[in-house]
Scaffold this motif. Structure first.
Motif, mmCIF file in Angstrom:
data_model
loop_
_atom_site.group_PDB
_atom_site.id
_atom_site.type_symbol
_atom_site.label_atom_id
_atom_site.label_comp_id
_atom_site.label_asym_id
_atom_site.label_seq_id
_atom_site.Cartn_x
_atom_site.Cartn_y
_atom_site.Cartn_z
ATOM 1 N N ALA A 1 0.855 -1.338 0.081
ATOM 2 C CA ALA A 1 -0.102 0.039 -0.117
ATOM 3 C C ALA A 1 0.816 1.222 -0.002
ATOM 4 C CB ALA A 1 -0.789 -0.044 1.393
ATOM 5 N N ASP A 2 0.277 2.279 -0.595
ATOM 6 C CA ASP A 2 1.158 3.698 -0.459
ATOM 7 C C ASP A 2 1.264 4.030 0.747
ATOM 8 O OD1 ASP A 2 2.025 5.917 -2.080
ATOM 9 O OD2 ASP A 2 0.379 7.143 -1.248
ATOM 10 N N ALA A 3 0.238 3.858 1.684
ATOM 11 C CA ALA A 3 0.577 4.194 3.027
ATOM 12 C C ALA A 3 1.770 3.633 3.661
ATOM 13 C CB ALA A 3 -0.758 4.007 4.003
ATOM 14 N N LEU A 4 1.924 2.293 3.415
ATOM 15 C CA LEU A 4 2.961 1.643 3.991
ATOM 16 C C LEU A 4 4.391 2.105 3.580
ATOM 17 C CD1 LEU A 4 3.783 -0.569 6.080
ATOM 18 C CD2 LEU A 4 3.476 -2.269 4.198
ATOM 19 N N VAL A 5 4.447 2.033 2.199
ATOM 20 C CA VAL A 5 5.738 2.610 1.326
ATOM 21 C C VAL A 5 6.147 4.151 2.229
ATOM 22 C CG1 VAL A 5 6.459 3.233 -0.841
ATOM 23 C CG2 VAL A 5 5.112 1.310 -0.780
ATOM 24 N N LYS A 6 4.912 4.989 2.300
ATOM 25 C CA LYS A 6 5.479 6.102 2.804
ATOM 26 C C LYS A 6 6.023 6.007 4.238
ATOM 27 C CE LYS A 6 2.783 9.677 -0.026
ATOM 28 N NZ LYS A 6 2.692 8.512 -1.176
ATOM 29 N N GLN B 1 9.720 7.369 5.205
ATOM 30 C CA GLN B 1 9.860 8.229 6.151
ATOM 31 C C GLN B 1 10.744 7.691 7.394
ATOM 32 O OE1 GLN B 1 5.945 9.096 7.309
ATOM 33 N NE2 GLN B 1 5.487 10.286 5.393
ATOM 34 N N ALA B 2 10.943 6.527 7.411
ATOM 35 C CA ALA B 2 11.738 5.528 8.588
ATOM 36 C C ALA B 2 13.315 5.929 8.106
ATOM 37 C CB ALA B 2 11.446 4.118 8.483
ATOM 38 N N GLY B 3 13.380 6.245 6.894
ATOM 39 C CA GLY B 3 14.956 6.607 6.712
ATOM 40 C C GLY B 3 15.584 5.669 6.104
ATOM 41 N N GLY B 4 15.232 4.454 5.807
ATOM 42 C CA GLY B 4 15.981 3.555 5.126
ATOM 43 C C GLY B 4 15.802 3.665 3.515
ATOM 44 N N LYS B 5 16.279 2.604 2.700
ATOM 45 C CA LYS B 5 16.455 2.613 1.338
ATOM 46 C C LYS B 5 15.174 1.782 1.076
ATOM 47 C CE LYS B 5 19.036 1.756 -2.763
ATOM 48 N NZ LYS B 5 20.288 1.315 -3.526
ATOM 49 N N ILE B 6 14.365 2.312 0.152
ATOM 50 C CA ILE B 6 13.324 1.352 -0.181
ATOM 51 C C ILE B 6 13.294 1.176 -1.726
ATOM 52 C CG2 ILE B 6 10.674 1.390 -0.387
ATOM 53 C CD1 ILE B 6 11.684 1.734 2.433
#
Length: 611
Positions: free
Chosen positions: A290-295, A299-304
């Motif tokens: 979900a877009d919410a989870l990706v965001k 925001q957590a600072g890791g590389k997605i």
């Protein structure tokens, strides 16, 4: 005679209730300062079948298809669906409220670019859209000077009085005698795939993949034994499964905790934040995250890194145990189909059957095997013109008599511990017309062409799709759906990543199970589809071959209606294939059915040359 768990959306999906519901939604949008709202048919996992609590699109519109997208503005409402559901959408919705658009021809994003006024503020629920989907909509809005904004609370939920509670289906262990591989072995393969992508962790958002990885099944959605949940697999350390603990017995929890930490769903966000603070590289599935989870992960600072979840490809290639189970399930299901078809052959000419009566009968025959867990999807039971609606779903309101002189299309399947089935048969009630026989034979020739295909490693479904369509194309017609989809092992009847379609880019590998289902649909007339499941296997050794080749083994076992075949249009090779197939059906199924069905089976599986 028959009783079945016939399911209907008549109460929730009520077209007559659409006007007040849309009016209430618009009032809520005005309160929130929004000019519109976009709503896909989806849940937080992008499942095909969703819990009743997630059937927002059906609640608002009356449309019950599995592919839909709604844009509601203050002065108009547009329902998007694909070619499978265009006729159904028109029949199930109020034309005074909804405009129907084929999303293949015009996507929601394209419609926004072409029609949305500048200055419009569109709301969306970030948990119901993938990141890619939300980005497309946002870019389309930006092009016309509009804005896409996430909402804190879904406004549809605010107006849905009596909305069902989220499901709490009990989770069960799926035995090693059905899975053929222990969780620790599957984890090892998954971790290896994470390493190949130089990542530190995989966030699992597809419950199908969690069910496969941890060898569990659930009952949170109809027709697919899913435990709605999330997962996190690090390259180093123990994985975690995020699931409502109320779904777990002590025995199931103890088994899961042998290989994973069992945590509540709310813990996923904090665990992702912890990973992000370590600058970890996290893989998220581009198809289901979900877009919410990706965001949250960003925001957590890791590389997605948005990729295809590697578990999806691992799951698609069945092991020897799963393949043996599929064969057993197909034989069991074939016996139920033979009993149904023999019964239908006796009863239909009397003119007393209805579409629902046929569904109830078939589901009863399946249940009498003693092994049926559920149907694998809502049975498609279409008589006459209803058969031309590709994914028609009969309701108490649309239930139609099955009349002599018509075609009857039944597309159905079963869920068993050892496999998932999906079969379509088209049956002539009485004497078919020449047009019916010609079209049926053209579809059959395409079906046989796929079934007999020989192809090298690396071949995709798109490269084989033309085989199914060639005879229809030569007649100037086509069908508006894919030729085949992947099928799970006591999981989804529609499983990725491979498919046989114009868009099927994934190579087909040995061990994959797919459907082979070309069709033809004459609007307001009749529908034809012939569907068997096929297993990718090694092709017989070819003299002089320079490389190994692959082939399909047809594993579905049920007669194909001989009365609809125009033998004059068939080649000797096609006739030989069908005769061989029918001989195998008779040999396998006859010992599993009663004497009356055996006699019927012998007659309908005789060689085409025998009158």
């Amino acid at each position: 005679m028959f009783s079945a768990k016939f399911q209907t959306f008549d109460d929730v999906a009520d077209p007559a209730a659409a006007a007040p519901r849309i009016a209430a939604l618009r009032a809520k949008l005005r309160q929130n300062g929004l000019d519109g709202f976009v709503l896909p048919r989806a849940d937080r996992h992008q499942n095909e079948y969703v819990p009743e609590s997630e059937e927002r699109l059906a609640f608002l519109t009356g449309f019950t298809g599995s592919a839909g997208f709604l844009i509601v503005l203050l002065d108009k409402a547009i329902l998007f669906t694909d070619g499978r559901y265009t006729l159904q959408a028109r029949e199930q919705t109020d034309p005074a409220i909804f405009s129907i658009v084929n999303m293949v021809e015009t996507s929601p994003a394209a419609w926004i670019e072409q029609n949305l006024p500048a200055g419009t503020t569109l709301g969306y629920d970030a948990w119901l859209h993938t990141a890619e989907g939300a980005e497309k909509l946002s870019k389309a809005c930006a092009k016309v000077g509009a804005t896409l904004v996430p909402v804190k609370n879904n406004p549809v939920d605010d107006i849905w009085k009596g909305r069902p509670a989220p499901p709490l289906g009990a989770v069960v262990l799926h035995d090693l005698r059905h899975t053929g591989a222990a969780t620790k072995d599957k984890l090892q393969k998954t971790v290896a795939e994470i390493g190949k992508q130089r990542a530190d962790a995989l966030v699992i958002t597809d419950p199908h993949n969690i069910a496969w990885l941890f060898n569990i099944r659930g009952s949170d959605v109809a027709h697919t034994p899913l435990p709605l949940s999330f997962g996190l697999v690090p390259k180093d350390g123990r994985p975690s499964i995020y699931i409502d603990g109320r779904k777990l017995s002590n025995a199931v929890r103890d088994q899961l905790e042998q290989t994973a930490d069992v945590r509540e769903p709310d813990s996923l966000t904090s665990d992702i934040e912890k990973l992000g603070k370590t600058n970890a590289t996290m893989l998220l599935d581009q198809a289901t995250a979900a877009d919410a989870l990706v965001k949250q992960a960003e925001q957590a600072g890791g590389k997605i890194v948005r990729v295809a979840d590697p578990i999806t490809a691992l799951k698609a290639v069945k092991n020897e145990t799963e393949i043996a189970g599929a064969h057993n399930a197909q034989a069991r299901d074939g016996a139920a189909m033979a009993r149904f078809l023999a019964w239908f052959d006796r009863e239909a000419p009397r003119g007393q059957l209805t579409e629902i009566a046929a569904v109830e009968a078939l589901e009863t025959f399946r249940r009498e095997s003693g092994a049926l867990k559920d149907v694998s999807f809502p049975s498609i039971s279409g008589a006459g013109p209803n058969g031309a609606i590709v994914h028609y779903r009969v309701t108490r309101k649309t239930n139609r008599p099955i009349k002599p002189g018509e075609l009857f299309l039944i597309d159905s399947g079963g869920q068993y511990d050892d496999g998932t089935t999906d079969i379509t048969r088209t049956i002539a009630v009485g004497t078919p017309t020449e047009e019916m026989r010609t079209r049926f034979t053209q579809v059959l020739k395409g079906h046989i062409a796929v079934a007999r295909a020989i192809f090298p490693d690396g071949t995709s479904g798109a490269q084989l799709d033309t085989l199914a369509r060639q005879y229809l194309w030569q007649a100037g017609v086509d069908f508006e759906h894919g030729t085949g989809h992947g099928v799970g092992s006591y999981l989804s009847v529609h499983e990725g990543p491979a498919r046989i379609s114009k868009l099927g880019t994934v190579p087909l590998k040995r061990g994959m199970i797919l459907s082979n289902e070309p069709g033809y649909y004459k609007a307001d007339g009749f529908g034809i589809r012939i569907e068997n499941l096929i297993l990718v296997v090694a092709a017989p050794v070819i003299a002089g071959a320079e490389k190994p080749m692959n082939a399909f083994e047809t594993i579905t076992l049920a007669p194909i209606d001989r009365s609809l075949i125009d033998v004059r249009l068939m080649t000797a090779e096609e006739i030989a294939w069908l005769d061989s197939y029918h001989a195998r059906v008779a040999e396998t199924i006859a010992p599993l059915v009663d004497k009356d069905t055996q006699a019927w089976l012998k007659a309908v599986t005789r060689p085409l040359g025998d009158n």
